[in-house]
Every structure is written in structure tokens, then in C-alpha cells.
Scaffold this motif. Structure first.
Motif, PDB file in Angstrom:
ATOM      1  N   LEU A   1       0.827  -1.201   0.000  1.00 10.21           N
ATOM      2  CA  LEU A   1       0.000   0.000   0.000  1.00 10.21           C
ATOM      3  C   LEU A   1       0.868   1.261   0.000  1.00 10.21           C
ATOM      4  O   LEU A   1       0.608   2.211  -0.738  1.00 10.21           O
ATOM      5  N   GLU A   2       1.911   1.242   0.802  1.00 11.13           N
ATOM      6  CA  GLU A   2       2.806   2.394   0.864  1.00 11.13           C
ATOM      7  C   GLU A   2       3.535   2.604  -0.461  1.00 11.13           C
ATOM      8  O   GLU A   2       3.751   3.747  -0.888  1.00 11.13           O
TER       9      GLU A   2
ATOM     10  N   LEU B   1      -2.497   6.231 -12.744  1.00 10.48           N
ATOM     11  CA  LEU B   1      -3.393   6.610 -11.658  1.00 10.48           C
ATOM     12  C   LEU B   1      -4.683   5.799 -11.701  1.00 10.48           C
ATOM     13  O   LEU B   1      -5.209   5.400 -10.641  1.00 10.48           O
ATOM     14  N   LEU B   2      -5.202   5.519 -12.904  1.00  8.53           N
ATOM     15  CA  LEU B   2      -6.403   4.682 -13.006  1.00  8.53           C
ATOM     16  C   LEU B   2      -6.150   3.302 -12.412  1.00  8.53           C
ATOM     17  O   LEU B   2      -6.995   2.772 -11.669  1.00  8.53           O
ATOM     18  N   LEU B   3      -5.007   2.698 -12.743  1.00 11.20           N
ATOM     19  CA  LEU B   3      -4.676   1.377 -12.206  1.00 11.20           C
ATOM     20  C   LEU B   3      -4.610   1.410 -10.688  1.00 11.20           C
ATOM     21  O   LEU B   3      -5.121   0.519 -10.006  1.00 11.20           O
ATOM     22  N   ALA B   4      -3.947   2.434 -10.157  1.00  8.69           N
ATOM     23  CA  ALA B   4      -3.771   2.522  -8.706  1.00  8.69           C
ATOM     24  C   ALA B   4      -5.100   2.727  -7.996  1.00  8.69           C
ATOM     25  O   ALA B   4      -5.407   2.047  -7.007  1.00  8.69           O
ATOM     26  N   PHE B   5      -5.911   3.662  -8.493  1.00  6.29           N
ATOM     27  CA  PHE B   5      -7.186   3.952  -7.837  1.00  6.29           C
ATOM     28  C   PHE B   5      -8.184   2.809  -8.002  1.00  6.29           C
ATOM     29  O   PHE B   5      -8.938   2.498  -7.068  1.00  6.29           O
ATOM     30  N   GLU B   6      -8.179   2.178  -9.167  1.00  7.78           N
ATOM     31  CA  GLU B   6      -9.057   1.024  -9.353  1.00  7.78           C
ATOM     32  C   GLU B   6      -8.708  -0.079  -8.365  1.00  7.78           C
ATOM     33  O   GLU B   6      -9.591  -0.681  -7.744  1.00  7.78           O
ATOM     34  N   ASN B   7      -7.425  -0.336  -8.216  1.00  7.19           N
ATOM     35  CA  ASN B   7      -6.976  -1.344  -7.259  1.00  7.19           C
ATOM     36  C   ASN B   7      -7.324  -0.938  -5.829  1.00  7.19           C
ATOM     37  O   ASN B   7      -7.717  -1.785  -5.011  1.00  7.19           O
TER      38      ASN B   7
ATOM     39  N   SER C   1      -7.987  -4.075   6.535  1.00  7.17           N
ATOM     40  CA  SER C   1      -7.228  -4.800   7.559  1.00  7.17           C
ATOM     41  C   SER C   1      -7.461  -4.120   8.897  1.00  7.17           C
ATOM     42  O   SER C   1      -8.276  -3.206   9.018  1.00  7.17           O
ATOM     43  N   ALA C   2      -6.712  -4.574   9.880  1.00  5.55           N
ATOM     44  CA  ALA C   2      -6.860  -3.990  11.211  1.00  5.55           C
ATOM     45  C   ALA C   2      -6.440  -2.525  11.225  1.00  5.55           C
ATOM     46  O   ALA C   2      -6.897  -1.737  12.048  1.00  5.55           O
ATOM     47  N   SER C   3      -5.571  -2.152  10.309  1.00  2.00           N
ATOM     48  CA  SER C   3      -5.091  -0.781  10.241  1.00  2.00           C
ATOM     49  C   SER C   3      -6.103   0.120   9.542  1.00  2.00           C
ATOM     50  O   SER C   3      -6.820  -0.315   8.645  1.00  2.00           O
ATOM     51  N   ASN C   4      -6.147   1.366   9.987  1.00  2.00           N
ATOM     52  CA  ASN C   4      -7.032   2.325   9.332  1.00  2.00           C
ATOM     53  C   ASN C   4      -6.477   2.783   7.988  1.00  2.00           C
ATOM     54  O   ASN C   4      -7.189   3.441   7.217  1.00  2.00           O
ATOM     55  N   ALA C   5      -5.210   2.445   7.703  1.00  2.00           N
ATOM     56  CA  ALA C   5      -4.563   2.916   6.475  1.00  2.00           C
ATOM     57  C   ALA C   5      -5.297   2.407   5.234  1.00  2.00           C
ATOM     58  O   ALA C   5      -5.518   3.160   4.280  1.00  2.00           O
ATOM     59  N   THR C   6      -5.683   1.144   5.251  1.00  2.00           N
ATOM     60  CA  THR C   6      -6.356   0.581   4.072  1.00  2.00           C
ATOM     61  C   THR C   6      -7.739   1.193   3.885  1.00  2.00           C
ATOM     62  O   THR C   6      -8.168   1.442   2.759  1.00  2.00           O
ATOM     63  N   GLU C   7      -8.435   1.435   4.980  1.00  2.42           N
ATOM     64  CA  GLU C   7      -9.763   2.037   4.878  1.00  2.42           C
ATOM     65  C   GLU C   7      -9.670   3.458   4.328  1.00  2.42           C
ATOM     66  O   GLU C   7     -10.472   3.863   3.483  1.00  2.42           O
ATOM     67  N   ASN C   8      -8.689   4.199   4.821  1.00  2.78           N
ATOM     68  CA  ASN C   8      -8.503   5.564   4.328  1.00  2.78           C
ATOM     69  C   ASN C   8      -8.113   5.568   2.851  1.00  2.78           C
ATOM     70  O   ASN C   8      -8.577   6.412   2.082  1.00  2.78           O
TER      71      ASN C   8
END
Length: 484
Positions: A317-318, A356-362, A369-376
Motif C-alpha cells: 500500500l505504501e 493513476l487509473l490502475l492505482a485507484f481502481e486497485n 485490515s486492522a489498520s485504518n490505512a487501508t480504509e482511508n
């Protein structure tokens, strides 16, 4: 007729060579020049005429070479047949008008050409044949009754000529550049898996120049001696852009040049990085390619991270978010450098949008996950995806409503995949009921599909994209699109 009769030499030059004051080999039944340009050869000597058999019929425009060339000079003569009546001067004009604005790959083409094809080297003639292929419009060559069109015939003949050159042991930078343009043609017209195979052969061909330098057979070709640094750079730029684009379009596998990224970076950095300085000409071939390669690197990084992730979701994700930030920065620079009405004609901006389309679509599809990072990231990706879809649609809309017409000489066909990708994502979201304003999504889809139909008159890849879209569209949605 006997072998002795076929090898007969006339007493004087043929009528055509005599009138044009050109050298004639006086061969019977036809001299070399008349045979090469596929013209009737006649001699004034009656004795010779009685011994000469009737001239063979010249091949029509849709036929292949009468015989396979078995030597470089025969291959050159066959290549010249395909180029005529195009002149070296008109080949340069065609390149500058319809290729150089968006893919400046042919290094110092004018300096390598001569006033006539006879004086031009074989490898440069092959490069010009590839230019002729790429600049030929399919709208003038309609395929009917299942027959091979003139465009397809020219494509097969050009591929065959490069294969024969390879078999004869010929290789040079102009030949590699010819391979690049043929691969670009295959990409632009949706010739797969040919494009996927050709890019691999092109990478090997440029490698062979270092490992197995060409012999004397191609000397001189206007660049005798050491190859310039700029030519090496432009050639590798073309390969990198196509390799990364083809990998992204073809599936989850990494690009062929991915394993040598560090080596290529060291090769290109000293020459490309100075082009981003404020006092540099942003419109020079090197500067345009520098930006294009930069955008392709971002695209390749996102494509690889998405399709070859590590076991650590947070790390992946990072990586994606960092690349998105870099791509967004480049996108901002480009929008400042390029006039708004020219955004459609920027291949660099197009590759940025694809990344950017590939990244945002993904990002809209990742599991929390347990982290808020993925939700954000999921929330940000959803918002950003809708924004970029709107940007793409608003960019192409003037060309679909008749407000503006497309200048295909300046239009980079790599942009067509961007429009297809936007249409594909919109189709999927409509099918899943994800768009809050269904009418807006349907209007967007109509605009994107209409643009593909318009561009399909020049670049056949759009026809392939429309067929793929139809396969993923329900009959009900297709009916709604047609009624709009």
C-alpha cells in the motif's frame, strides 16, 4: 527459353534507361533497373527483341514479393519497390508530420537519406518502409470479402523484410528503430500477440548491437563510426515506453526490461535529467522522450506493485501511494507545461492517467485490515477514481460532439488504452450499481465509447477495445447505450 538466352546481354541500353540517361546493365529480357521499378523494358535492337520472351506481368499492389531476396542488394531492391513512388524527401516529410510529434525515434533521418533510394543504405530504407507502414491509414484500405487489406499486406511485407535482414545477419540502429516502429504499429492497431512477441525481439536486437556488432555490409549508412550517445538514448527510450505499455495492457507479467531498470537508469540519467531544467527546450525530441519515459516508469512501478505484491499488505500500500504521489506531481508539471487544448495529444499525460487509473481502481477493491490505512486509502481511491474518470471524459468530449476535430498526425495512439480503461471501469461500476448517479455514469460511458469509434477510423486498436467492452456489457446496458 535456354539458360544461354536468359543470360543474354543487349548491345545497348534499353529505351527507358537511354531516355533518362541512367546506367543500364543491358540484361535480357529486362534490365535490372526496369525490373526493380516494375516497368516494361524494351530494346531497340531487333535481334535482341526477337530473342526476348514477353515481359512478365508486374505484381499488383496486394501481392507479395515475386521471389525471396537472398542477398542484401536483392533485399534492398525489393524494399525500394515497396517504397516507390515515395521519395526519400517525402519519407522525411511523412515522419516529421505524423510520427515525430509524438514518438521521435528516427535519429537524424534526413542526414542519413540521399536524393535517391539507390544511394540510400539498406537499413535506412527499411526504416523508411516502417515509417510508410505506420503513417498509412486503414481508412483507405477497407478489408472486404475476407481478403487481406493493402494495409495488412504492407505490414506482412515489412515484417518479412526485417526477418530477411535478420536472416542475412544484418543489424544496426536504423534496423532496431524500424523494429520499434513496427511494434508501435502493432500496438496502435491491436495486433496481438504480435506486439507482445515483437517487443522481445526488439530488445534482443538492440542487445545484439553491443554483443555482435554489425559487419561491413551496411557501411556506409550515413552514421559511419561510433554511434552517438543521443541515438542510443532515443532508441532505448522508445523500447522502454513500448515495453512498459505492452506489459500493462497485456496482463499481470512484468515488463521485459524490469530486471535491468537500474542499468538503464544509469545509462539514461546523465542525458535525460538535464532536460528538466528550466532553461531547456521542453519541445525538443530528447525532452519529450524524457517525460514519456518518466511517465512510463511510474506506470511500470504501479503495474508491478499491483500484480507482484509482497506478503506485507501495508508495504504494498505504501509503495502504491508513494508512486501515486510521484505520478500526481508529474501530472501537475505537465498540466502547467501543456496547454489545456493539447492535453489529448500528450502521450506522457496519457501514461500518467493510466498509472493513476490502475492505482485507484486497485485501491477501491482492497480488503480492509486492522489498520485504518487501508480504509482511508480505499475511500481516497474511490473519490480520486471518479475524479480522474470525469477528467478523461471532459478531455475527449469536445471531439465527440463535433466542437473539435482530432489531428491524427499529433495524436499518440497510446492514449486509446487510457480511454478504453476508463470505459471498462465505468462499465463495471454501472454493472455493480456503484455509481450514485447512474445517468451520469451512462453519459460518461457513451462519450468514451463514441470517442473510441471515432479514433477507430485511424487506429484499429479501438475496434478491438470496443469488442472487449461489448463482451463485458450486458444486453440491457448495450440497449441503453444505443438509445442514448
Amino acid at each position: 527459353m535456354s539458360t544461354q538466352g536468359r543470360a543474354m546481354i543487349a548491345d545497348k541500353a534499353c529505351t527507358r534507361c537511354s531516355q533518362s540517361k541512367r546506367g543500364c546493365d543491358r540484361a535480357v529480357p529486362g534490365c535490372g533497373r526496369c525490373t526493380r521499378i516494375r516497368r516494361r523494358c524494351e530494346y531497340e535492337v531487333s535481334k535482341t527483341s526477337r530473342l526476348s520472351p514477353p515481359p512478365s506481368q508486374s505484381p499488383g499492389p496486394g501481392t507479395f514479393l515475386v521471389s525471396e531476396p537472398t542477398a542484401p542488394n536483392q533485399l534492398k531492391n525489393a524494399t525500394i519497390q515497396k517504397l516507390e513512388p515515395l521519395t526519400p524527401e517525402s519519407a522525411v516529410a511523412a515522419y516529421r508530420r505524423a510520427v515525430e510529434p509524438w514518438f521521435p525515434i528516427a535519429y537524424r533521418l534526413q542526414d542519413r537519406l540521399h536524393p535517391t533510394w539507390d544511394e540510400t543504405s539498406l537499413d535506412v530504407a527499411l526504416l523508411c518502409l516502417s515509417i510508410l507502414l505506420l503513417t498509412t491509414s486503414p481508412s483507405m484500405n477497407v478489408n472486404s470479402d475476407g481478403k487481406t487489406s493493402e494495409l495488412e499486406t504492407l505490414y506482412l511485407q515489412t515484417k518479412s523484410s526485417l526477418a530477411l535482414a535478420e536472416g542475412l545477419g544484418l543489424n544496426s540502429f536504423p534496423i532496431v528503430q524500424s523494429r520499434i516502429l513496427i511494434t508501435l504499429f502493432e500496438v496502435s492497431h491491436g495486433f496481438y500477440p504480435a506486439a507482445y512477441i515483437s517487443i522481445g525481439a526488439t530488445v534482443r536486437a538492440v542487445d545484439a548491437l553491443e554483443d555482435h556488432p554489425t559487419g561491413d555490409v551496411l557501411q556506409p549508412h550515413g552514421s559511419a563510426g561510433a554511434v552517438s550517445e543521443e541515438e542510443t538514448i532515443l532508441t532505448w527510450c522508445g523500447i522502454l515506453v513500448l515495453d512498459r505499455y505492452i506489459a500493462t495492457e497485456s496482463g499481470p507479467r512484468s515488463s521485459l526490461t524490469r530486471s535491468r531498470t537500474a542499468w538503464l537508469h544509469n545509462l539514461l540519467k546523465p542525458a535525460l535529467c538535464p532536460t528538466h531544467e528550466p532553461n531547456q527546450d521542453k519541445n525538443s525530441p530528447r525532452a519529450r522522450f524524457a517525460r514519456l519515459v518518466e511517465a512510463s516508469a511510474m506506470l511500470d512501478k504501479i503495474h508491478t506493485t499491483i500484480n507482484s505484491p509482497t506478503s506485507e499488505q501495508i508495504f504494498n500500500l505504501e509503495e502504491v501511494m508513494l508512486t501515486v504521489k510521484t505520478s500526481t506531481t508529474l501530472q501537475t508539471l505537465l498540466t502547467e507545461e501543456i496547454l489545456a487544448e493539447d492535453h489529448l495529444y500528450s502521450g506522457t499525460l496519457g501514461l500518467c492517467h493510466i498509472a493513476l487509473l490502475l492505482a485507484f481502481e486497485n485501491g477501491t477493491k482492497i480488503s480492509f485490515s486492522a489498520s485504518n490505512a487501508t480504509e482511508n486509502w480505499n475511500s481516497l481511491a474511490t473519490t480520486s477514481l471518479l475524479s480522474i474518470l470525469s477528467t478523461i471524459t471532459s478531455t475527449v468530449e469536445p471531439f465527440t460532439v463535433g466542437t473539435r476535430s482530432i489531428d491524427f498526425n499529433s495524436f499518440p495512439p497510446l492514449v486509446t488504452f487510457l480511454v478504453y480503461k476508463a470505459a471498462m471501469i465505468t462499465t463495471e461500476r454501472l454493472s455493480r450499481g456503484l455509481d450514485a448517479a447512474n445517468d451520469d455514469g451512462m453519459a460518461r460511458l457513451r462519450t468514451l465509447r463514441k470517442f473510441l469509434r471515432i479514433v477507430g477510423k485511424r487506429w484499429l486498436s479501438c475496434e478491438r477495445y470496443l469488442k472487449l467492452l461489448d463482451e463485458d456489457t450486458t444486453p440491457r446496458m448495450l440497449k441503453a447505450i444505443e438509445q442514448g
